[in-house]
Design a protein around this motif. Sequence first.
Motif, PDB file in Angstrom:
ATOM      1  N   GLU A 142      32.549 -12.323  78.554  1.00 30.49           N
ATOM      2  CA  GLU A 142      32.531 -13.403  79.544  1.00 30.49           C
ATOM      3  C   GLU A 142      31.425 -13.221  80.574  1.00 30.49           C
ATOM      4  N   THR A 143      30.611 -12.198  80.382  1.00 33.56           N
ATOM      5  CA  THR A 143      29.555 -11.884  81.346  1.00 33.56           C
ATOM      6  C   THR A 143      28.220 -12.438  80.866  1.00 33.56           C
ATOM      7  N   VAL A 144      27.511 -13.125  81.750  1.00 33.34           N
ATOM      8  CA  VAL A 144      26.218 -13.721  81.414  1.00 33.34           C
ATOM      9  C   VAL A 144      25.128 -13.009  82.212  1.00 33.34           C
ATOM     10  N   TYR A 145      24.074 -12.579  81.511  1.00 35.38           N
ATOM     11  CA  TYR A 145      22.939 -11.912  82.129  1.00 35.38           C
ATOM     12  C   TYR A 145      21.710 -12.804  81.987  1.00 35.38           C
ATOM     13  N   LYS A 146      20.962 -12.892  83.052  1.00 33.91           N
ATOM     14  CA  LYS A 146      19.760 -13.705  83.041  1.00 33.91           C
ATOM     15  C   LYS A 146      18.581 -12.859  82.590  1.00 33.91           C
ATOM     16  N   LYS A 147      17.827 -13.426  81.663  1.00 30.72           N
ATOM     17  CA  LYS A 147      16.678 -12.693  81.136  1.00 30.72           C
ATOM     18  C   LYS A 147      15.495 -12.805  82.099  1.00 30.72           C
ATOM     19  N   GLY A 148      14.813 -11.648  82.316  1.00 25.34           N
ATOM     20  CA  GLY A 148      13.639 -11.597  83.197  1.00 25.34           C
ATOM     21  C   GLY A 148      12.377 -11.342  82.403  1.00 25.34           C
ATOM     22  N   GLY A 266      24.530  -1.556  82.001  1.00 25.50           N
ATOM     23  CA  GLY A 266      23.763  -0.694  81.096  1.00 25.50           C
ATOM     24  C   GLY A 266      24.419  -0.592  79.718  1.00 25.50           C
ATOM     25  N   ASP A 267      25.763  -0.478  79.682  1.00 28.33           N
ATOM     26  CA  ASP A 267      26.471  -0.373  78.396  1.00 28.33           C
ATOM     27  C   ASP A 267      26.363  -1.671  77.589  1.00 28.33           C
ATOM     28  N   ASP A 268      26.468  -2.813  78.280  1.00 27.85           N
ATOM     29  CA  ASP A 268      26.357  -4.094  77.571  1.00 27.85           C
ATOM     30  C   ASP A 268      24.986  -4.245  76.924  1.00 27.85           C
ATOM     31  N   LEU A 269      23.922  -3.905  77.656  1.00 27.94           N
ATOM     32  CA  LEU A 269      22.568  -4.061  77.105  1.00 27.94           C
ATOM     33  C   LEU A 269      22.290  -3.046  75.997  1.00 27.94           C
ATOM     34  N   ALA A 270      22.844  -1.841  76.101  1.00 26.74           N
ATOM     35  CA  ALA A 270      22.680  -0.868  75.024  1.00 26.74           C
ATOM     36  C   ALA A 270      23.401  -1.349  73.756  1.00 26.74           C
TER      37      ALA A 270
END
Length: 291
Positions: A142-148, A266-270
């Motif tokens: 349910e977590t959204v990360y914005k790409k940079g 960090g865990d989500d992106l890994a």
Amino acid sequence: MSFGQGGPSSQWDPWKPHSQQPWNSDDSQSPDWAALAEASEARNKRRRLLFIGGGALATVAVGAAVAVAVVSASDSGGASDAASRLPSAADIPSATDKAPSFAPTSAPPPLDPKDFVASAKKDTAPLAPDVLFPGTQLTMGETVYKKGPTADTENCASAARNTLPKVLADNGCTRLMRVTYTRDGVAVTVGVAVFDTEARAARAKGQADAKSIVKALSGGGVRDFCNGAVCRSTTNSYGRYAYFTLAGFTSGKDVTTKDTAVFATGDDLAEFTFRQIRRRGEAQASAAAHG
């Protein structure tokens, strides 16, 4: 006293049961021997005909009996022969016999997706930061990360810090791609180092230590982070890729063990990076299987 023929005349018929032979009352008159001989001859002739007919019937009866006996004997022999030609009980498969077995098929085993990202020889699909990290945002649960911002270089050491540049160089890093994601004041840079073989990537992972980190990538609306501040980093590898994360606050404050949001980022992106590299192998394996 003599009896004449004045009474009722009775004509003698040798074939009628109650007919009487004519005789004369005169004792001196002898019987009609000629008539008696003819009658006897007639009886004998009839008897011979009866015997002959009876013999014929008997012969027919005996012949029928012999025929029946022969037929019966033939039937019995045929049944015996047929029975001798039937398979024995040992030759008849029982219900408990095992089902027939068949030779295994020669179908090739399924292709292993990891083989297609284990070496540069097989890993030939297009590769770029936007290929591994497509779109403008990333959703994990349910977590959204914005790409940079993204970056790509063949000079791996230039995009690493502390002990990592030497590790990458010693193991023959050929390329280092980076991308940054942000959410609620937390930023994380992912660095993906590319090697020619899986063995080199695994060795680089094993040689990395707590000080082996990628350079945080800022710009495009993302403020500098992890420059002099304490940040949290991770190291892992899959196939011929070693990947690193560096997560911290965009405000510049240090990360502590209580900052679960930074650890989760960090865990989500890994995890996402691992999935993307694995999907890359699956796509190439599928193309090879149907090609």
